[in-house]
Design a protein around this motif. Sequence first.
Motif, short mmCIF file in Angstrom:
data_model
loop_
_atom_site.label_atom_id
_atom_site.label_comp_id
_atom_site.label_asym_id
_atom_site.label_seq_id
_atom_site.Cartn_x
_atom_site.Cartn_y
_atom_site.Cartn_z
N ASP A 1 1.00 -0.98 0.13
CA ASP A 1 0.28 -0.25 -0.11
C ASP A 1 0.65 1.61 0.14
O ASP A 1 1.17 2.03 -0.66
N ARG A 2 1.61 1.42 0.54
CA ARG A 2 2.57 2.34 0.93
C ARG A 2 3.83 2.47 -0.31
O ARG A 2 3.72 3.79 -0.66
N ILE A 3 3.56 1.42 -1.01
CA ILE A 3 4.72 1.56 -2.03
C ILE A 3 4.14 2.04 -3.45
O ILE A 3 4.24 3.20 -3.74
N LEU A 4 2.33 1.31 -3.20
CA LEU A 4 1.22 1.82 -4.18
C LEU A 4 1.14 4.03 -3.80
O LEU A 4 1.28 4.66 -5.06
N ASP A 5 1.20 3.98 -2.42
CA ASP A 5 1.08 5.46 -2.88
C ASP A 5 1.82 6.57 -3.57
O ASP A 5 1.63 7.48 -3.48
N LEU A 6 3.33 5.88 -3.23
CA LEU A 6 4.64 6.78 -4.19
C LEU A 6 4.50 5.77 -5.97
O LEU A 6 4.90 7.25 -6.06
N LEU A 7 4.27 5.04 -5.96
CA LEU A 7 4.37 5.05 -7.44
C LEU A 7 3.06 4.88 -8.52
O LEU A 7 2.86 4.95 -9.48
N GLY A 8 1.85 4.97 -7.43
CA GLY A 8 0.56 5.31 -8.34
C GLY A 8 0.63 6.20 -9.18
O GLY A 8 0.50 6.79 -10.35
#
Length: 295
Positions: free
Chosen positions: A144-151
């Motif tokens: 979820d946190r990776i997605l917050d950055l790369l989304g």
Amino acid sequence: MPQLIVVLVLALVLTGCQSSPTAGQEAESTAAASADGDAGSDSGSDAAAVTLPPTTGRFDYQLGTAYELDGGLDVVVRDATAEPADGAYGICYVNGFQTQPDQADLWLGENEDLLLHDAAGELVVDPDWPDEYVLDPSTEEQRDRILDLLGPVITGCADAGFSGVEIDNLDTWTRFDDADTGLIEEDAALALAGAYIDVAHGADLAVGQKNAAEATTAGRDLGFDFAVTEECAAYTECGAYTNVYGEHVLQIEYTDNLPDGFDAVCADPDRGPLTILRDRDLVGPDDEAYAYEQC
């Protein structure tokens, strides 16, 4: 009294005609509902609005340098930091499982726990690209946190005018498979891939599986729309892509790893319809190392 009865009967008849759908309307509604259900059955993402890349025309892979070619292009892949090419189907490159060399500061510090560590607690880098750290998708919170950055990078591709996106380094789970030197589980990598697919489809972007021949069926089931493969001819694995993605395969071979020459690549019945030969560093035409051919 008889006149009143006639009026009431007529009113009931007219009401019934207005509220009951015709057989054609019923069939149209059922077909639409069925189509909606079928569209959702292929993956967990809504891919109804995406447009797939052309399977004919001129293709180029321009990650090192973005440039125009005489005669134009039909399909071109460029980095997320570049502008899409005019008049071509643009595919945006996003490094979804490793860090970009110029973005280390984004991941170090408070986000360092999102990076893969070895058993000694040291950060893991890609040995082939030592300026790239490897992302750690091991838990749902991590993902979820990776997605917050790369989304936002993915949605930014749509905002810039790209029609598709390719997510690089899905195969980290095949390369980092030892707890002592850094371990990524296949299920965790595929779960992160599925999250990227949802974001891409939500932005009306077609999304391409990048490499990972061993996961083409799993990738297609996740919802990837097409494939981008590097050196599948050199490693005799092109069929792994075309057998699953059909004509929607973009293939890149490199001049420094051509065991049988480019003519043999083009003669391979398993190759992608759009297959090109490029120099390893993907430089522009003004560089003496530049190479470009298409089958």
